[in-house]
Design a protein around this motif. Structure first.
Motif, mmCIF file in Angstrom:
data_model
loop_
_atom_site.group_PDB
_atom_site.id
_atom_site.type_symbol
_atom_site.label_atom_id
_atom_site.label_comp_id
_atom_site.label_asym_id
_atom_site.label_seq_id
_atom_site.Cartn_x
_atom_site.Cartn_y
_atom_site.Cartn_z
ATOM 1 N N ASP A 297 -1.410 -10.336 -19.523
ATOM 2 C CA ASP A 297 -1.787 -10.372 -20.947
ATOM 3 C C ASP A 297 -3.051 -11.201 -21.149
ATOM 4 O O ASP A 297 -3.916 -10.860 -21.970
ATOM 5 N N PHE A 298 -3.163 -12.282 -20.403
ATOM 6 C CA PHE A 298 -4.358 -13.131 -20.473
ATOM 7 C C PHE A 298 -5.598 -12.365 -20.013
ATOM 8 O O PHE A 298 -6.665 -12.489 -20.608
ATOM 9 N N LEU A 299 -5.462 -11.565 -18.952
ATOM 10 C CA LEU A 299 -6.589 -10.764 -18.476
ATOM 11 C C LEU A 299 -7.076 -9.796 -19.550
ATOM 12 O O LEU A 299 -8.280 -9.629 -19.760
ATOM 13 N N VAL A 300 -6.135 -9.150 -20.232
ATOM 14 C CA VAL A 300 -6.495 -8.222 -21.301
ATOM 15 C C VAL A 300 -7.288 -8.960 -22.379
ATOM 16 O O VAL A 300 -8.321 -8.480 -22.848
ATOM 17 N N SER A 301 -6.821 -10.148 -22.742
ATOM 18 C CA SER A 301 -7.509 -10.942 -23.762
ATOM 19 C C SER A 301 -8.890 -11.365 -23.297
ATOM 20 O O SER A 301 -9.869 -11.312 -24.051
ATOM 21 N N ALA A 302 -9.006 -11.783 -22.023
ATOM 22 C CA ALA A 302 -10.292 -12.238 -21.489
ATOM 23 C C ALA A 302 -11.308 -11.110 -21.466
ATOM 24 O O ALA A 302 -12.489 -11.309 -21.766
ATOM 25 N N VAL A 303 -10.849 -9.905 -21.141
ATOM 26 C CA VAL A 303 -11.748 -8.752 -21.110
ATOM 27 C C VAL A 303 -12.220 -8.409 -22.519
ATOM 28 O O VAL A 303 -13.393 -8.123 -22.760
ATOM 29 N N ARG A 304 -11.303 -8.443 -23.472
ATOM 30 C CA ARG A 304 -11.662 -8.107 -24.851
ATOM 31 C C ARG A 304 -12.689 -9.077 -25.422
ATOM 32 O O ARG A 304 -13.558 -8.689 -26.199
#
Length: 313
Positions: A297-304
């Motif tokens: 979930d953190f990766l998704v946020s970091a990419v966004r």
């Protein structure tokens, strides 16, 4: 196999007997133990009898008014209590590990992805989840997720079919690039076929000798190139292109700054290169641990947060 199954069944019966016997001693009788365990009195009585027959000792003195452990039974109870307590503690710890993000997290990702997205974000992740320890491997080699014990791996490109779970983080347009100095010296290719006369810098993990484009009509064109250098890392491709070694193809999130300041120039702009997908890959979906869930979930946020460098899902 038959012997193994028999041993497994035998061991399960022993563990059931230990659990029931411990409940009988702690609750002072069969009826109270049955109520505590949610089983019938008959089941409890038979389980203790089987345990005594297995051990060839009397564990309980039974009267119409009470059930009291024998001396041997009391000693055995003390050992059994430790076993049951350890099993309950292990169950509690396992349940907690799936509810509270904690434990050691081993991850792998391309160097360029880590540099672009996680250099500043990882400290925030670790501060948010203080019970997680991290082993971060920034490496462009293709790692074996299962054999090498990784929890999460970031991969770019076309994924091979496997039993792994992949969550797409986004996609990135590939750009065909060269330095102004290289183009001034060698000329600018006008169509993909012109690349055959140029020095090309290719990535070892993706279309080493064949570059694919779509012409303005949307038709696919594949060009066979003769790479002057094959790199296993975009971290090497980028400086090679900046130093006029040749023409390369790089994801936009890697070279966005260099394109913006003019140190690299896009070529063949009328010929679109198929975008590459960026994925978080991990072994299991069922009973996914909390540490893996929060990191993905953190990766998704970091990419966004880095959009529009990467086209997010």
């Amino acid at each position: 196999m038959e012997s193994y199954c028999f041993q497994m069944s035998d061991n399960i019966e022993l563990l059931d007997g230990i659990t029931v016997f411990t409940a009988v001693v702690e609750n002072g009788g069969f009826s109270a133990a049955a109520k505590k365990l949610g089983r019938s009195v008959s089941f409890v009585s038979k389980a203790v009898t089987k345990l005594e027959e297995r051990l060839k000792v009397r564990l309980l003195n039974r009267t119409t008014r009470s059930v009291v452990p024998t001396d041997t039974g009391q000693a055995y109870y003390e050992r059994c209590r430790q076993i049951v307590s350890a099993a309950l503690e292990a169950e509690h710890d396992m349940a907690a590990s799936h509810q509270t993000p904690q434990g050691h997290l081993k991850i792998s990702m391309p160097v360029s992805f880590g540099r672009s997205y996680l250099n500043d974000a990882l400290p925030e992740f670790l501060n948010t989840y203080p019970l997680i320890t991290l082993n971060a491997d920034l490496n462009d080699r293709f790692v074996d997720v299962i054999a090498e014990g990784y929890d999460v791996v970031i991969r770019a490109g076309i994924l091979k079919e496997s039993s792994l779970i992949a969550r797409k983080l986004g996609s990135s347009r590939l750009m065909t690039l060269a330095s102004p100095a290289y183009l001034e010296k060698h000329g600018t290719p006008q169509v993909p076929e012109d690349l055959k006369a140029h020095a090309c810098i290719s990535w070892a993990g993706f279309h080493t000798a064949h570059w694919t484009f779509a012409n303005p009509e949307g038709q696919s064109i594949t060009v066979q190139i003769e790479p002057r250098i094959i790199c296993n890392s975009a971290e090497l491709e980028l400086p090679m292109a900046l130093n006029s070694v040749g023409i390369t193809q790089l994801p936009g999130f890697i070279c966005n700054q260099e394109v913006a300041n003019g140190s690299l120039v896009p070529v063949l702009c009328d010929y679109e290169v198929p975008p590459i997908g960026i994925y978080a890959v991990y072994p299991h979906r069922v009973h996914l641990s909390a540490k893996v869930r929060v990191f993905v979930d953190f990766l998704v946020s970091a990419v966004r947060k880095n959009s529009p460098i990467l086209d997010v899902m």
